[in-house]
Write a protein that holds these residues in place. Structure first.
Motif, PDB file in Angstrom:
ATOM      1  N   THR A 194       0.850  -1.190   0.000  1.00 47.14           N
ATOM      2  CA  THR A 194       0.000   0.000   0.000  1.00 47.14           C
ATOM      3  C   THR A 194       0.884   1.236   0.000  1.00 47.14           C
ATOM      4  N   THR A 195       0.617   2.138  -0.912  1.00 48.61           N
ATOM      5  CA  THR A 195       1.322   3.417  -0.988  1.00 48.61           C
ATOM      6  C   THR A 195       0.397   4.507  -0.474  1.00 48.61           C
ATOM      7  N   PHE A 196       0.872   5.261   0.504  1.00 54.40           N
ATOM      8  CA  PHE A 196       0.069   6.327   1.108  1.00 54.40           C
ATOM      9  C   PHE A 196       0.683   7.669   0.719  1.00 54.40           C
ATOM     10  N   ASP A 197      -0.119   8.496   0.040  1.00 52.10           N
ATOM     11  CA  ASP A 197       0.298   9.854  -0.311  1.00 52.10           C
ATOM     12  C   ASP A 197      -0.244  10.801   0.742  1.00 52.10           C
ATOM     13  N   ASN A 198       0.664  11.312   1.545  1.00 57.40           N
ATOM     14  CA  ASN A 198       0.301  12.123   2.705  1.00 57.40           C
ATOM     15  C   ASN A 198       0.132  13.585   2.310  1.00 57.40           C
ATOM     16  N   THR A 199      -0.750  14.257   3.039  1.00 60.17           N
ATOM     17  CA  THR A 199      -0.894  15.698   2.883  1.00 60.17           C
ATOM     18  C   THR A 199       0.191  16.370   3.717  1.00 60.17           C
ATOM     19  N   GLY A 200       1.274  16.764   3.100  1.00 52.17           N
ATOM     20  CA  GLY A 200       2.392  17.349   3.824  1.00 52.17           C
ATOM     21  C   GLY A 200       3.404  16.290   4.224  1.00 52.17           C
ATOM     22  N   ASN A 201       4.447  16.709   4.945  1.00 47.64           N
ATOM     23  CA  ASN A 201       5.489  15.796   5.397  1.00 47.64           C
ATOM     24  C   ASN A 201       4.926  14.755   6.364  1.00 47.64           C
ATOM     25  N   HIS A 202       5.359  13.515   6.198  1.00 45.24           N
ATOM     26  CA  HIS A 202       4.879  12.469   7.110  1.00 45.24           C
ATOM     27  C   HIS A 202       5.837  12.235   8.284  1.00 45.24           C
ATOM     28  N   TRP A 203       7.110  12.606   8.174  1.00 42.68           N
ATOM     29  CA  TRP A 203       8.095  12.469   9.243  1.00 42.68           C
ATOM     30  C   TRP A 203       8.293  11.013   9.681  1.00 42.68           C
ATOM     31  N   LEU A 204       8.076  10.094   8.752  1.00 41.69           N
ATOM     32  CA  LEU A 204       8.237   8.672   9.049  1.00 41.69           C
ATOM     33  C   LEU A 204       9.548   8.156   8.478  1.00 41.69           C
ATOM     34  N   ARG A 205       9.991   7.019   9.046  1.00 38.87           N
ATOM     35  CA  ARG A 205      11.146   6.297   8.538  1.00 38.87           C
ATOM     36  C   ARG A 205      10.767   4.836   8.351  1.00 38.87           C
TER      37      ARG A 205
END
Length: 657
Positions: A194-205
């Motif tokens: 699953t690819t998630f396109d976030n609204t703004g920076n997601h700050w995930l690693r």
């Protein structure tokens, strides 16, 4: 005259044939303590905590602060370290193995936590300058995030060098919002990802744990600052949230700039918004130099966390041993990483020295400061077979290897158990399943066998000549508390304190080596020196435990409604012609049974020739007549403290032993 004296008492030496062992040695020594040279029973473990999460509980930790305690538990292999902080600062606890590295203050426990580390800003500041009549100056600006615990991130990307007037008005804008711990967007699925396109920076690693569609899952990759992937089908998801949020409470930004001809960046303002107007001269700025330029987040896969006396946290990932900045537990500069030739399995420490047990040779990493640590390999191929077997033992580290417990430390490198085990006796204990702990000057190692024999090995570190003893319990975890020094067993019931100060005693078993006499004799008399250690409270506990078992049987009988018709129960779930009533033995109050075994001269087998229960009478007593043998074993089972056993052909001869 031919007699036999058993005292003092020792434990097992599995590598040596029992007939060749020294006097007082045992073929079996279970559920007892031999440190005094006498047989002392242990007490039943006391249940002190039942975790709220489902078991089995693989890791536990007792967080303690200000007279209060909070038990933490996981069904994963987790390592916990208490930060070395001033007593005026609230206690903080750091752990790895439960998703990405995490931490919490004592007040947050047991259910709240933060992700460890402060992410660095992603966006470079935008810089412009107006006005001024002074000389031209070229400046570079950058900024950091700064937490409520005085934790600073690495520096943001900097702007392209910008030239303006030294006394002009410099406008810095476009600085990032604080790191987000949740987000919204759109999710699409393809080929199991699953690819998630976030609204703004997601700050995930990659490796961070999130909740998406009410499911906990690890982030697989982060192709861009606004896009991430996870394994599985979460198509249609529109929101996500970190399991462990970033620590943004009270967070602020610190703005830095180059000043004059100084190469380093200097602090301009301690707390700025996403934009800032800078009218300060070089002489007016705060001037603190940026020190966190290389302070990165700890790797998401960090394991084996330990705290060192020099104020560093240390852990490992793959073949890298990773140190934090001293007393900056959130910051793991890559220049502090040290590589080994083989993947690390577990870490231990002796002072500021770290011992890395790898898939092959151990490594010793030494240095008072992480920037000067050197790594040297030990010239012994001792692969660590179980991460959970690694034990810090004061001056070194022990771990389970192919043919014993290896020791690497200040007193020399060796197989610490070499006088007890050869590879032949060690391998059946399945060292890959071992779990280790140190408590009360002893080394405890939980083991398993393919034959189903399970238990805990107990070695006396301070007096190894005592030999090996065992516990017949089989816990999922064993844990030594760093505050109260107590040792705990964790099984399906919960966390239990070992050898509690009060309560019923566990029946021990001690079977001697083979004693060979000069000629066959009839052991006709015996004298056992013993003492009861049971207080009135002990007796009451024994009786209460017995009554509880009786009451449980009565309840089972009263509530029994049958198991239904044929095929009413699953195969192997119910014993055929069995019972739901358990066997209950009478309370064993201050008693020990002594058994004498003699080796038959016909078939060479040991058979019991005499048995007697000892309760209160310490007088000599007669034993069975009518046989003769020249090889004997002495067995003791029960709860009395045994000082010595003496045997002879007659009671008169006992007085001369």
């Amino acid at each position: 005259m031919t007699g036999l004296v058993v005292a003092p008492f020792f434990g097992e030496t599995p590598r040596t044939a029992t007939r060749l062992q020294g006097d007082g040695r045992a073929a079996d020594a279970s559920n007892l303590v031999l440190t005094s040279g006498e047989i002392e029973p242990i007490r039943q473990p006391e249940l002190v905590h039942t975790p709220s999460i489902s078991g089995p509980w693989i890791s536990v930790y007792r967080a303690f602060s200000g007279g209060s305690e909070v038990w933490l538990s996981w069904n994963r292999d987790v390592d916990v370290a208490r930060a070395p902080l001033p007593t005026t600062t609230e206690a903080r606890f750091y752990w790895t193995g439960d998703g990405e590295p995490r931490f919490a203050t004592f007040a947050m426990l047991p259910s709240s936590m933060y992700a460890l580390g402060i992410p660095k800003p992603k966006a470079a500041p935008m810089v412009s300058s107006t006005g001024g009549t002074g000389a031209n100056v070229t400046r570079i600006y950058g900024y950091t995030f700064y937490s409520q615990f005085n934790e600073e991130s690495a520096l943001s990307p900097v702007n392209a060098p910008f030239t303006g007037k030294v006394d002009g008005t410099w406008t810095i804008s476009g600085m990032d919002a604080f790191p987000a711990s949740s987000g919204t967007g759109t999710a699409t699925h393809s080929l199991g990802v699953t690819t998630f396109d976030n609204t703004g920076n997601h700050w995930l690693r990659a490796g961070d744990e999130i909740i998406i569609n009410a499911t906990k899952v690890a982030v697989a990759s982060t192709p861009t600052n606004s896009q991430f992937t996870v394994s599985g089908n979460f198509a249609g998801a529109t929101t996500w949230a970190r399991v462990a949020p970033w620590n943004t409470v009270g967070m602020k930004r610190r703005l830095y700039r180059s000043a004059g001809n100084i190469g380093s960046l200097q602090l301009v303002a301690d707390n700025v918004g996403t934009s800032y107007t800078d009218t300060l001269t070089d002489a007016q700025i705060l001037g603190d130099e940026l020190v966190s330029g290389s302070w990165e987040l700890p790797p998401t896969g960090l394991k084996g966390l330990r705290v060192l006396p020099n104020g560093c946290l240390v852990g490992f990932v793959g073949n890298q041993v990773c140190y934090s900045e001293p007393f900056q537990f959130h910051a793991f500069p890559p220049e502090y990483y040290r590589s080994t030739a083989f993947d690390v399995v577990g870490l231990g420490s002796a002072g500021s020295t770290v011992i890395a047990a790898t898939q092959s040779v151990p490594y010793v990493l030494d240095g008072q400061s992480p920037d000067v640590v050197t790594a040297e390999k030990v010239d012994n191929v001792w692969p660590c077979l179980s991460k959970r077997s690694v034990i810090s033992v004061g001056d070194g580290v022990m771990f389970a290897t192919t043919y014993g417990m290896a020791y690497v430390g200040l007193s020399g490198n060796r197989i610490w158990t070499q006088n007890l085990f050869t590879r032949r006796e060690w391998e059946p204990l399945m060292p890959e399943t071992m779990v280790g702990a140190k408590a009360e000057g002893r080394i405890f190692v939980r083991y398993d066998t393919q034959a189903g024999m399970r238990g805990v090995l107990v070695f006396d570190q301070e007096n190894p000549d005592i030999g090996l003893t065992r516990l017949t319990f089989y816990p999922d975890e064993i844990y030594s508390d760093e505050i109260n020094g107590s040792f705990y067993l964790v099984d399906e019931d919960g966390v239990k304190r070992y050898d509690n100060q009060e309560g019923a005693r566990v029946a021990y078993s001690w079977l001697s080596k083979e004693y060979t006499l000069a000629k066959p004799v009839n052991m006709g008399a015996c004298k056992v020196d013993f003492a009861s250690q049971m207080s009135e409270a002990d007796v009451a506990a024994e009786l209460a435990e017995y009554q509880a078992q009786v009451d449980a049987n009565n309840t089972a009988v009263t509530n029994y409604a049958g198991l239904g018709g044929i095929n009413g129960s699953a195969i192997n779930s119910t014993l055929v012609n069995g019972s739901n009533v358990t066997d209950v033995a009478p309370p064993d109050v201050s008693a020990t049974t002594i058994t004498l075994y003699a080796k038959s001269q016909n078939d060479g087998q040991f058979r019991p020739v005499f048995s007697k229960q000892l309760v209160a009478d310490e007088r000599p007593f007669k034993m069975t007549a009518g046989y003769k043998a020249d090889v004997f074993k002495v067995g003791l089972t029960g709860t009395l403290r045994i000082m010595s056993v003496k045997m002879a052909e007659t009671i008169k001869e006992l007085t001369t032993l």
